[in-house]
Scaffold this motif. Sequence first.
Motif, PDB file in Angstrom:
ATOM      1  N   PHE A  19       0.998  -1.167   0.019  1.00 37.85           N
ATOM      2  CA  PHE A  19      -0.179  -0.318   0.134  1.00 37.85           C
ATOM      3  C   PHE A  19       0.631   1.192   0.228  1.00 37.85           C
ATOM      4  CE2 PHE A  19      -1.879   3.470   3.187  1.00 37.85           C
ATOM      5  CZ  PHE A  19      -2.604   3.485   1.666  1.00 37.85           C
ATOM      6  N   SER A 102     -10.779  -8.925  -4.833  1.00 39.54           N
ATOM      7  CA  SER A 102      -9.895  -7.215  -4.599  1.00 39.54           C
ATOM      8  C   SER A 102      -8.479  -6.913  -5.364  1.00 39.54           C
ATOM      9  CB  SER A 102      -9.928  -7.198  -3.298  1.00 39.54           C
ATOM     10  OG  SER A 102      -9.632  -8.077  -2.612  1.00 39.54           O
ATOM     11  N   ALA A 143      -3.416   5.131  -7.229  1.00 39.66           N
ATOM     12  CA  ALA A 143      -4.563   5.318  -6.248  1.00 39.66           C
ATOM     13  C   ALA A 143      -4.969   4.636  -5.930  1.00 39.66           C
ATOM     14  CB  ALA A 143      -5.262   6.367  -6.400  1.00 39.66           C
ATOM     15  N   ALA A 144      -6.086   4.094  -7.274  1.00 42.33           N
ATOM     16  CA  ALA A 144      -7.063   2.683  -7.106  1.00 42.33           C
ATOM     17  C   ALA A 144      -6.252   1.469  -6.639  1.00 42.33           C
ATOM     18  CB  ALA A 144      -7.488   2.400  -8.387  1.00 42.33           C
ATOM     19  N   ALA A 147      -6.047   1.581  -3.214  1.00 37.43           N
ATOM     20  CA  ALA A 147      -7.371   1.509  -2.703  1.00 37.43           C
ATOM     21  C   ALA A 147      -8.014  -0.084  -2.477  1.00 37.43           C
ATOM     22  CB  ALA A 147      -8.390   1.770  -3.103  1.00 37.43           C
ATOM     23  N   LEU A 150      -5.859  -1.904   0.391  1.00 37.35           N
ATOM     24  CA  LEU A 150      -6.344  -1.903   1.106  1.00 37.35           C
ATOM     25  C   LEU A 150      -7.257  -3.741   1.818  1.00 37.35           C
ATOM     26  CD1 LEU A 150      -6.336   1.481   2.049  1.00 37.35           C
ATOM     27  CD2 LEU A 150      -4.438  -0.812   3.441  1.00 37.35           C
ATOM     28  N   LEU A 151      -8.405  -3.076   0.896  1.00 35.51           N
ATOM     29  CA  LEU A 151      -9.747  -3.677   0.137  1.00 35.51           C
ATOM     30  C   LEU A 151      -9.335  -4.861   0.277  1.00 35.51           C
ATOM     31  CD1 LEU A 151     -12.057  -2.561  -1.714  1.00 35.51           C
ATOM     32  CD2 LEU A 151     -11.949  -2.755   0.516  1.00 35.51           C
TER      33      LEU A 151
END
Length: 200
Positions: A19, A102, A143-144, A147, A150-151
């Motif tokens: 991340f 994810s 950035a996607a 995210a 993290l998911l």
Amino acid sequence: MAVSVPILAVIVSLHLIAFVLAVGAERRRSTAKVVPDEYDDQTFCVYGSDASTVYGLVAFALLLVSQAVVNGVTRCLCFGKGLVSGCSTTCTVVFFIFSWFSFLGAEACLLAGSARNAYHTKYRGTFGVGNISCATLRKGVFAAGAALTLLSLLASILYYLAHAKADTGGWEKHHEEGLGMATANFTHHQQHPGGEFEKA
């Protein structure tokens, strides 16, 4: 299967490092400017640092290792011992699917962002004609990926915990049931040693 704190620590650590690298990749995306060629009327692109590509690829690799650890420990849900039926097993399957979606989304963003960020054009056209821009990575791809990382972390932890709760050792459960039936039959024969021969 009991929950292993070291396994959880490895999963969390790898995801968090991935991340941070994905966020760093977003901040260090290659920039470019159009510069006129001093020898002719052509223009060319001058690019900045390529650190974003390296960050994205390392994050990609760490996320892949983390997913391999989770699925290796749980045997990818398909190759281990049977799970007991019930809510725990349903949650395990849901989190398993969620973790893979994810994970694949994050990996796609990181890989595509790294590849696009590494793509550099050279000459763009004739000097002084129109608004000429250089090929660069669009903002938000890394950035996607961050995210979705993290998911993926959340889904992996929930999947691991749900699997640990549902995995009571299906084979061992049936094995113990078989031992119980054998013990009951043995007790029955002890109480009635003659069995059918007594009737004769």
